[in-house]
Design a protein around this motif. Structure first.
Motif, PDB file in Angstrom:
ATOM      1  N   GLY A  37      52.902 151.292  53.284  1.00  0.00           N
ATOM      2  CA  GLY A  37      53.255 152.581  53.373  1.00  0.00           C
ATOM      3  C   GLY A  37      54.110 152.647  54.774  1.00  0.00           C
ATOM      4  N   ILE A  38      53.337 152.279  55.910  1.00  0.00           N
ATOM      5  CA  ILE A  38      54.097 152.245  57.095  1.00  0.00           C
ATOM      6  C   ILE A  38      55.217 151.274  57.140  1.00  0.00           C
ATOM      7  N   LEU A  39      54.938 150.137  56.332  1.00  0.00           N
ATOM      8  CA  LEU A  39      56.132 149.197  56.604  1.00  0.00           C
ATOM      9  C   LEU A  39      57.395 149.639  55.607  1.00  0.00           C
ATOM     10  N   GLU A  40      56.916 150.410  54.535  1.00  0.00           N
ATOM     11  CA  GLU A  40      58.343 150.819  53.625  1.00  0.00           C
ATOM     12  C   GLU A  40      58.950 151.917  54.413  1.00  0.00           C
ATOM     13  N   ARG A  41      58.123 152.698  55.153  1.00  0.00           N
ATOM     14  CA  ARG A  41      59.190 153.594  55.853  1.00  0.00           C
ATOM     15  C   ARG A  41      59.967 153.062  56.974  1.00  0.00           C
ATOM     16  N   GLU A  42      59.299 152.026  57.636  1.00  0.00           N
ATOM     17  CA  GLU A  42      60.061 151.287  58.524  1.00  0.00           C
ATOM     18  C   GLU A  42      61.198 150.678  57.971  1.00  0.00           C
ATOM     19  N   LEU A  43      60.967 150.149  56.696  1.00  0.00           N
ATOM     20  CA  LEU A  43      62.141 149.376  55.921  1.00  0.00           C
ATOM     21  C   LEU A  43      63.216 150.257  55.621  1.00  0.00           C
ATOM     22  N   ALA A  44      62.962 151.750  55.019  1.00  0.00           N
ATOM     23  CA  ALA A  44      63.858 152.721  54.955  1.00  0.00           C
ATOM     24  C   ALA A  44      64.589 153.138  56.075  1.00  0.00           C
ATOM     25  N   THR A  45      64.031 153.278  57.240  1.00  0.00           N
ATOM     26  CA  THR A  45      64.738 153.642  58.475  1.00  0.00           C
ATOM     27  C   THR A  45      65.658 152.395  58.797  1.00  0.00           C
ATOM     28  N   LEU A  46      65.259 151.132  58.842  1.00  0.00           N
ATOM     29  CA  LEU A  46      66.308 150.138  58.772  1.00  0.00           C
ATOM     30  C   LEU A  46      67.402 150.018  57.698  1.00  0.00           C
ATOM     31  N   CYS A  47      67.016 150.464  56.444  1.00  0.00           N
ATOM     32  CA  CYS A  47      67.920 150.391  55.380  1.00  0.00           C
ATOM     33  C   CYS A  47      69.024 151.622  55.749  1.00  0.00           C
ATOM     34  N   ALA A  48      68.789 152.536  56.266  1.00  0.00           N
ATOM     35  CA  ALA A  48      69.562 153.769  56.615  1.00  0.00           C
ATOM     36  C   ALA A  48      70.661 153.257  57.785  1.00  0.00           C
ATOM     37  N   ARG A  49      70.262 152.529  58.573  1.00  0.00           N
ATOM     38  CA  ARG A  49      71.112 152.076  59.807  1.00  0.00           C
ATOM     39  C   ARG A  49      72.249 151.145  59.086  1.00  0.00           C
ATOM     40  N   TYR A  50      72.088 150.436  57.697  1.00  0.00           N
ATOM     41  CA  TYR A  50      72.804 149.573  57.324  1.00  0.00           C
ATOM     42  C   TYR A  50      73.423 150.098  56.056  1.00  0.00           C
ATOM     43  N   ASN A  51      73.222 151.518  55.811  1.00  0.00           N
ATOM     44  CA  ASN A  51      73.757 152.113  54.637  1.00  0.00           C
ATOM     45  C   ASN A  51      73.319 151.633  53.234  1.00  0.00           C
ATOM     46  N   LEU A  52      72.067 151.307  53.220  1.00  0.00           N
ATOM     47  CA  LEU A  52      71.239 150.627  51.933  1.00  0.00           C
ATOM     48  C   LEU A  52      70.210 151.447  51.809  1.00  0.00           C
ATOM     49  N   LYS A  53      69.795 151.502  50.453  1.00  0.00           N
ATOM     50  CA  LYS A  53      68.503 152.005  50.207  1.00  0.00           C
ATOM     51  C   LYS A  53      67.429 150.702  50.046  1.00  0.00           C
ATOM     52  N   PRO A  54      66.121 150.968  50.049  1.00  0.00           N
ATOM     53  CA  PRO A  54      65.312 150.033  50.154  1.00  0.00           C
ATOM     54  C   PRO A  54      65.319 148.921  48.921  1.00  0.00           C
ATOM     55  N   GLY A  55      65.651 149.344  47.870  1.00  0.00           N
ATOM     56  CA  GLY A  55      66.016 148.695  46.455  1.00  0.00           C
ATOM     57  C   GLY A  55      67.148 147.620  46.661  1.00  0.00           C
ATOM     58  N   GLN A  56      68.086 148.234  47.210  1.00  0.00           N
ATOM     59  CA  GLN A  56      69.305 147.306  47.608  1.00  0.00           C
ATOM     60  C   GLN A  56      69.087 146.406  48.342  1.00  0.00           C
TER      61      GLN A  56
END
Length: 171
Positions: A37-56
């Protein structure tokens, strides 16, 4: 005394409530769930910086792993852990952003293959670099023996849950 984490507190609370039925044995699985769960939240934050969603991100990473090969939507779906119904809209959004393109499948007149564009490759390379750096930073806190033992134990659990891989997108 060793440091306590959130799961230690949860296990202690449940052991107090469930006298005679300790759950300490599931602490490993509870930690896996919490870390995920923590790593998924970190991924979502990272993705937002690149204008992506985690699935993308996952789809682009799957395409990058096999580059310059292409993948069918089914192969891409397997590499992302998304539902098959989510794959078409996901590919649509990535195509709209110019990160992937659909190609006719030469082996199946009705099928398509998905190809990573140069823009997609550049974007995922940058995002992956940041993700890998973070994961490496976390693993660096463990000794080599801890990494090997943990990886072996987690592989056993994954095989129990998913079974062995029949084939991979690397074939």
């Amino acid at each position: 005394m060793r440091e306590r984490d959130y799961i230690d507190a949860v296990v202690a609370e449940w052991d107090e409530q469930r006298v005679g039925k300790p759950i300490g044995g599931v602490a490993l699985m509870l930690r896996i769930i919490r870390i995920g769960g923590i790593l998924e939240r970190e991924l979502a934050t990272l993705c937002a910086r690149y204008n992506l969603k985690p699935g993308q991100f996952q789809a682009l990473a799957a395409l990058r792993r096999v580059y310059p090969r292409t993948l069918t939507p089914s192969e891409l779906n397997h590499g992302t852990l998304l539902t098959s119904g989510a794959m078409t809209p996901l590919i649509d959004r990535l195509e709209e952003k110019g990160l992937v393109r659909r190609l006719a499948d030469p082996d199946d007149r009705r099928g398509v293959r998905v190809e990573l564009t140069r823009a997609g490759q550049k974007l995922i390379d940058e995002a992956l670099e940041a993700r890998i750096e973070r994961l490496t930073e976390l693993v660096a806190q463990l000794g080599e023996g801890e990494v090997v033992k943990s990886s072996t134990a987690l592989r056993k659990i994954m095989l129990l849950l998913e079974g062995p891989m029949e084939s991979s997108t690397q074939s």
